[in-house]
Design a protein around this motif. Sequence first.
Motif, PDB file in Angstrom:
ATOM      1  N   SER A   5     122.050  76.554  25.033  1.00 61.83           N
ATOM      2  CA  SER A   5     121.860  77.533  26.093  1.00 61.83           C
ATOM      3  C   SER A   5     121.368  78.860  25.522  1.00 61.83           C
ATOM      4  O   SER A   5     120.473  79.495  26.089  1.00 61.83           O
ATOM      5  CB  SER A   5     123.172  77.749  26.845  1.00 61.83           C
ATOM      6  OG  SER A   5     123.040  78.767  27.807  1.00 61.83           O
ATOM      7  N   GLY A   6     121.944  79.257  24.386  1.00 57.13           N
ATOM      8  CA  GLY A   6     121.509  80.495  23.758  1.00 57.13           C
ATOM      9  C   GLY A   6     120.081  80.414  23.282  1.00 57.13           C
ATOM     10  O   GLY A   6     119.307  81.388  23.396  1.00 57.13           O
ATOM     11  N   ALA A   7     119.690  79.250  22.760  1.00 58.66           N
ATOM     12  CA  ALA A   7     118.318  79.074  22.289  1.00 58.66           C
ATOM     13  C   ALA A   7     117.336  79.178  23.447  1.00 58.66           C
ATOM     14  O   ALA A   7     116.276  79.811  23.332  1.00 58.66           O
ATOM     15  CB  ALA A   7     118.173  77.725  21.581  1.00 58.66           C
ATOM     16  N   ARG A   8     117.672  78.558  24.583  1.00 54.06           N
ATOM     17  CA  ARG A   8     116.778  78.631  25.745  1.00 54.06           C
ATOM     18  C   ARG A   8     116.696  80.054  26.282  1.00 54.06           C
ATOM     19  O   ARG A   8     115.642  80.489  26.759  1.00 54.06           O
ATOM     20  CB  ARG A   8     117.249  77.662  26.841  1.00 54.06           C
ATOM     21  CG  ARG A   8     117.107  76.199  26.455  1.00 54.06           C
ATOM     22  CD  ARG A   8     117.378  75.284  27.633  1.00 54.06           C
ATOM     23  NE  ARG A   8     116.362  75.429  28.668  1.00 54.06           N
ATOM     24  CZ  ARG A   8     115.171  74.834  28.639  1.00 54.06           C
ATOM     25  NH1 ARG A   8     114.835  74.076  27.606  1.00 54.06           N
ATOM     26  NH2 ARG A   8     114.320  74.981  29.628  1.00 54.06           N
ATOM     27  N   THR A   9     117.797  80.785  26.185  1.00 56.20           N
ATOM     28  CA  THR A   9     117.761  82.188  26.612  1.00 56.20           C
ATOM     29  C   THR A   9     116.784  82.986  25.760  1.00 56.20           C
ATOM     30  O   THR A   9     115.982  83.767  26.281  1.00 56.20           O
ATOM     31  CB  THR A   9     119.166  82.809  26.515  1.00 56.20           C
ATOM     32  OG1 THR A   9     120.057  82.103  27.381  1.00 56.20           O
ATOM     33  CG2 THR A   9     119.130  84.279  26.913  1.00 56.20           C
ATOM     34  N   THR A  10     116.850  82.780  24.450  1.00 58.34           N
ATOM     35  CA  THR A  10     115.895  83.479  23.578  1.00 58.34           C
ATOM     36  C   THR A  10     114.475  83.001  23.840  1.00 58.34           C
ATOM     37  O   THR A  10     113.520  83.772  23.734  1.00 58.34           O
ATOM     38  CB  THR A  10     116.244  83.257  22.097  1.00 58.34           C
ATOM     39  OG1 THR A  10     116.122  81.865  21.766  1.00 58.34           O
ATOM     40  CG2 THR A  10     117.655  83.739  21.793  1.00 58.34           C
ATOM     41  N   VAL A 239     107.201  78.256  22.858  1.00 63.75           N
ATOM     42  CA  VAL A 239     106.724  76.872  22.907  1.00 63.75           C
ATOM     43  C   VAL A 239     107.700  75.949  22.194  1.00 63.75           C
ATOM     44  O   VAL A 239     108.015  74.849  22.671  1.00 63.75           O
ATOM     45  CB  VAL A 239     105.320  76.771  22.275  1.00 63.75           C
ATOM     46  CG1 VAL A 239     104.932  75.307  22.071  1.00 63.75           C
ATOM     47  CG2 VAL A 239     104.292  77.468  23.150  1.00 63.75           C
ATOM     48  N   ARG A 240     108.208  76.380  21.044  1.00 65.34           N
ATOM     49  CA  ARG A 240     109.122  75.533  20.284  1.00 65.34           C
ATOM     50  C   ARG A 240     110.449  75.306  21.014  1.00 65.34           C
ATOM     51  O   ARG A 240     111.029  74.225  20.948  1.00 65.34           O
ATOM     52  CB  ARG A 240     109.387  76.160  18.914  1.00 65.34           C
ATOM     53  CG  ARG A 240     108.200  76.072  17.974  1.00 65.34           C
ATOM     54  CD  ARG A 240     108.476  76.781  16.665  1.00 65.34           C
ATOM     55  NE  ARG A 240     107.367  76.618  15.725  1.00 65.34           N
ATOM     56  CZ  ARG A 240     107.279  77.233  14.553  1.00 65.34           C
ATOM     57  NH1 ARG A 240     108.246  78.071  14.179  1.00 65.34           N
ATOM     58  NH2 ARG A 240     106.248  77.022  13.773  1.00 65.34           N
ATOM     59  N   VAL A 241     110.938  76.312  21.713  1.00 64.66           N
ATOM     60  CA  VAL A 241     112.241  76.209  22.379  1.00 64.66           C
ATOM     61  C   VAL A 241     112.124  75.595  23.776  1.00 64.66           C
ATOM     62  O   VAL A 241     112.925  74.743  24.161  1.00 64.66           O
ATOM     63  CB  VAL A 241     112.910  77.598  22.469  1.00 64.66           C
ATOM     64  CG1 VAL A 241     114.195  77.517  23.282  1.00 64.66           C
ATOM     65  CG2 VAL A 241     113.208  78.123  21.074  1.00 64.66           C
ATOM     66  N   LEU A 242     111.103  76.016  24.525  1.00 66.50           N
ATOM     67  CA  LEU A 242     110.994  75.604  25.924  1.00 66.50           C
ATOM     68  C   LEU A 242     110.026  74.456  26.147  1.00 66.50           C
ATOM     69  O   LEU A 242     110.085  73.793  27.190  1.00 66.50           O
ATOM     70  CB  LEU A 242     110.552  76.803  26.783  1.00 66.50           C
ATOM     71  CG  LEU A 242     111.418  78.057  26.710  1.00 66.50           C
ATOM     72  CD1 LEU A 242     110.778  79.180  27.519  1.00 66.50           C
ATOM     73  CD2 LEU A 242     112.826  77.773  27.199  1.00 66.50           C
TER      74      LEU A 242
END
Length: 323
Positions: A5-10, A239-242
């Motif tokens: 969740s934190g990664a998607r927030t960033t 791009v890498r996260v989402l």
Amino acid sequence: MVRESGARTTGYAALAMTVVLWSSFALSSRAIGTSSLTDTDAALIRFLVPLVVLAPLVPRTVRALARERTTTLLLLLAGGLPHYLVMALGAGLTNAGLTGLLVPGTVPLFVTLLLVRRQRVPARGLLALGAIVAGILASATLVGTDGGATGIVLLVSAGGIWAFYTLGLQRTGLAPLEVVVTVCAISALGGLALALTGAVPAHLLTSPGEVRVGDVLGFVVLQGVGTGLLSTLCYVHAVRVLGSSVAAVGGALSPVLTALAAVPLFGETLGGGMVVALALVVAGVHVFNRTPPVPRTTRAAWPAARGPLPAPVALVHAAEARP
């Protein structure tokens, strides 16, 4: 779960920052005409700042260039000084809204035309391209500008030039930052050559006393650092996260933000013609990004590059992380 969740927030934060930076590029390009800088001055700032920051990578980049094809290098360089000057001329004759809309919005159309023999576009993609063409026609007929059709032709041409750069990205074996160094170095040298020979005006070199320090600092921050470095890093992270689909769709909001911001900043009006053009082009880009073309053969379209090729769904804004 918390970490994901934190990664998607960033990721969403990086995407939002990317959209803002892309919009600031179009807005600041439109502002060249009201500043103490010439188009060449702005181009020199735009390409020299990233080059200075990335100077330690120059030796590695020079060695990597020995493995590049000349044709690939020429495609990459199209996205440097030629694209910048054509876009800046078009921006000066039109408005920020059209600048932010037509340049990135026409890229998928031109890329499709350039690759028409290598890939097949599904019916839904063709409809999307038709919407983009309709948006261009709407901008030419319904949106009034001081430069008339000339400015719109220049902006569309800038989109075509960027399509060549996009294909260069697909062919190159250079790492992303090596592409940035290559394009910025040769573009800066080209701009200096044009200025020193008197082919184009450049106040920074011929009459620095006429240049306002605030203008220089503004372009250093917005274009040199913001567009040249931060937008690249933010978009890559998004791009890498989402994923490329979410990032590309989010990137399609950039023209809308640019048009809205131009109202208070430049006193531009968001009339019915501009709304129609925005709706058509943004919808076309969105649908096209969700409908990737299909290769006509199983053979690779281009020689293998170092790392994965840009996903078709990100053809517009994968390249928009400008060098």
